[in-house]
Design a protein around this motif. Structure first.
Motif, PDB file in Angstrom:
ATOM      1  N   HIS A 181       0.832  -1.201   0.000  1.00 44.99           N
ATOM      2  CA  HIS A 181       0.000   0.000   0.000  1.00 44.99           C
ATOM      3  C   HIS A 181       0.877   1.266   0.000  1.00 44.99           C
ATOM      4  O   HIS A 181       0.680   2.174  -0.810  1.00 44.99           O
ATOM      5  CB  HIS A 181      -0.922  -0.051   1.227  1.00 44.99           C
ATOM      6  CG  HIS A 181      -1.825   1.116   1.400  1.00 44.99           C
ATOM      7  ND1 HIS A 181      -3.156   1.077   1.058  1.00 44.99           N
ATOM      8  CD2 HIS A 181      -1.597   2.371   1.873  1.00 44.99           C
ATOM      9  CE1 HIS A 181      -3.719   2.251   1.322  1.00 44.99           C
ATOM     10  NE2 HIS A 181      -2.784   3.054   1.820  1.00 44.99           N
ATOM     11  N   GLU A 182       1.889   1.289   0.871  1.00 45.51           N
ATOM     12  CA  GLU A 182       2.750   2.478   0.949  1.00 45.51           C
ATOM     13  C   GLU A 182       3.611   2.616  -0.303  1.00 45.51           C
ATOM     14  O   GLU A 182       3.870   3.712  -0.775  1.00 45.51           O
ATOM     15  CB  GLU A 182       3.631   2.438   2.210  1.00 45.51           C
ATOM     16  CG  GLU A 182       2.864   2.356   3.523  1.00 45.51           C
ATOM     17  CD  GLU A 182       1.714   3.349   3.651  1.00 45.51           C
ATOM     18  OE1 GLU A 182       1.784   4.437   3.041  1.00 45.51           O
ATOM     19  OE2 GLU A 182       0.726   3.028   4.335  1.00 45.51           O
ATOM     20  N   HIS A 185       1.618   4.333  -2.781  1.00 46.85           N
ATOM     21  CA  HIS A 185       1.548   5.781  -2.501  1.00 46.85           C
ATOM     22  C   HIS A 185       2.751   6.494  -3.104  1.00 46.85           C
ATOM     23  O   HIS A 185       2.627   7.573  -3.667  1.00 46.85           O
ATOM     24  CB  HIS A 185       1.541   6.038  -0.986  1.00 46.85           C
ATOM     25  CG  HIS A 185       0.173   6.058  -0.373  1.00 46.85           C
ATOM     26  ND1 HIS A 185      -0.887   6.736  -0.936  1.00 46.85           N
ATOM     27  CD2 HIS A 185      -0.305   5.508   0.765  1.00 46.85           C
ATOM     28  CE1 HIS A 185      -1.959   6.586  -0.164  1.00 46.85           C
ATOM     29  NE2 HIS A 185      -1.632   5.835   0.868  1.00 46.85           N
ATOM     30  N   ASP A 191      -5.343   7.220  -1.377  1.00 46.36           N
ATOM     31  CA  ASP A 191      -6.216   6.381  -0.544  1.00 46.36           C
ATOM     32  C   ASP A 191      -7.632   6.367  -1.104  1.00 46.36           C
ATOM     33  O   ASP A 191      -8.098   7.369  -1.654  1.00 46.36           O
ATOM     34  CB  ASP A 191      -6.245   6.921   0.887  1.00 46.36           C
ATOM     35  CG  ASP A 191      -5.017   6.500   1.671  1.00 46.36           C
ATOM     36  OD1 ASP A 191      -4.542   5.370   1.451  1.00 46.36           O
ATOM     37  OD2 ASP A 191      -4.540   7.307   2.482  1.00 46.36           O
ATOM     38  N   TYR A 193     -10.441   5.107   0.873  1.00 41.38           N
ATOM     39  CA  TYR A 193     -11.372   4.794   1.963  1.00 41.38           C
ATOM     40  C   TYR A 193     -11.739   6.096   2.665  1.00 41.38           C
ATOM     41  O   TYR A 193     -11.004   7.083   2.597  1.00 41.38           O
ATOM     42  CB  TYR A 193     -10.757   3.794   2.946  1.00 41.38           C
ATOM     43  CG  TYR A 193      -9.470   4.237   3.604  1.00 41.38           C
ATOM     44  CD1 TYR A 193      -8.240   3.921   3.046  1.00 41.38           C
ATOM     45  CD2 TYR A 193      -9.500   4.986   4.787  1.00 41.38           C
ATOM     46  CE1 TYR A 193      -7.068   4.333   3.640  1.00 41.38           C
ATOM     47  CE2 TYR A 193      -8.321   5.403   5.389  1.00 41.38           C
ATOM     48  CZ  TYR A 193      -7.108   5.071   4.807  1.00 41.38           C
ATOM     49  OH  TYR A 193      -5.950   5.489   5.400  1.00 41.38           O
ATOM     50  N   MET A 223      -5.742   0.183  -2.286  1.00 35.36           N
ATOM     51  CA  MET A 223      -5.657   1.510  -1.684  1.00 35.36           C
ATOM     52  C   MET A 223      -6.866   1.820  -0.793  1.00 35.36           C
ATOM     53  O   MET A 223      -6.919   2.871  -0.159  1.00 35.36           O
ATOM     54  CB  MET A 223      -5.468   2.594  -2.754  1.00 35.36           C
ATOM     55  CG  MET A 223      -4.196   2.447  -3.573  1.00 35.36           C
ATOM     56  SD  MET A 223      -2.691   2.124  -2.606  1.00 35.36           S
ATOM     57  CE  MET A 223      -2.445   3.712  -1.796  1.00 35.36           C
TER      58      MET A 223
HETATM   59 ZN   LIG Z   1      -2.732   5.043   2.461  1.00 40.83          ZN
END
Ligand SMILES: [Zn+2]
Length: 257
Positions: A181-182, A185, A191, A193, A223
């Protein structure tokens, strides 16, 4: 405004301008996907415990292989010509801790922290036999003492990620999820959510937004981080294999134009 204050603002603006131009140039290179991106992971003993120390000593490059495989499989779904989008290298352990992220991030404190972080990275990244395109600093904590860890971060400016992870092999699935996930980014993914609810946002935070019936979903959008079970419930997936890179994320990292 007093002269010294004007000067300070002027210097800050200059630094930010330099950082932004540099980030833009690197981003273009990273997002053309013509060559495999080198991701270097540097472990850090987050809580200074003996447990984290022995866990870090047992870490191998192969522990991160599922992430490489995941990127390859997901890229293939989008017909990317690059069959090996990333390659992960395990770097040596870093003794110094990165600057702590401010708990309440205001505009200026966020900018200040991101600059401090880049400066820290420049000074503390150990040398490694490849030129890393992305650097992930993996801070490990003993799960017996820490039930909750601080939020991990990935900076799209500078391609730096800070991942807070558990020093426990049994939690490898969740560690790899956070790391992936990172990593995304740092490549420009955002993101998906709700910050208040932690619920995936429909439709961008759904792996299969057009599935019928819509609930329960089988996969999480990476994400968004959770598998939507109903309009108000979502479960944390056990591994990256239970997630997908959704359409919007694929567009953000330029797998589709
Ligand atoms: Zn995130």
């Amino acid at each position: 405004m007093p002269l010294f204050k004007q000067f300070r603002v002027f210097v800050l603006v200059l630094i930010l301008l330099g950082v932004s131009v540099e980030a833009l140039l690197t981003r273009n290179h990273l997002q053309d996907w013509s060559s495999t991106l080198n991701v270097a992971i540097f472990p850090i003993n987050g809580d200074g415990s003996a447990e984290s120390r022995s866990f870090i000593n047992s870490l191998k490059e192969a522990d991160f292989a599922p992430i490489e495989q995941y990127f390859g499989e997901q890229a293939a779904q989008y017909g990317l010509a690059q069959t090996r989008p990333i390659r992960i290298y395990l770097g040596s352990e870093i003794q110094k801790h990165p600057p702590e992220k401010p708990a309440k991030a205001g505009f200026f404190s966020s900018i200040y922290w991101s600059l401090a972080m880049r400066y820290w990275v420049r000074r503390n990244t150990p040398s490694i036999h490849v030129r890393p395109d992305i650097r992930i600093f993996a801070l490990y904590f003993d799960p017996a003492k820490y039930k909750r860890l601080p939020d991990s971060t990935g900076l799209a400016k500078g391609q730096i990620g800070m991942a807070y992870l558990f020093a426990d092999r049994g939690l490898n699935g969740s560690n790899l999820l956070v790391t992936t996930h990172e990593m995304l980014h740092t490549l420009g993914a955002t993101d998906k959510y709700g910050l208040q609810t932690n619920q995936p946002i429909f439709p961008v935070g759904y792996a299969e937004p057009y599935k019928s019936p819509r609930y329960p979903q089988e996969f999480a959008e990476i994400m968004a981080g959770r598998v939507p079970m109903s309009e108000t419930e979502a479960n944390i997936p056990e591994s990256v294999q239970k997630t997908m890179i959704g359409f919007v994320t694929a567009r953000e990292i330029r797998w589709i134009k």
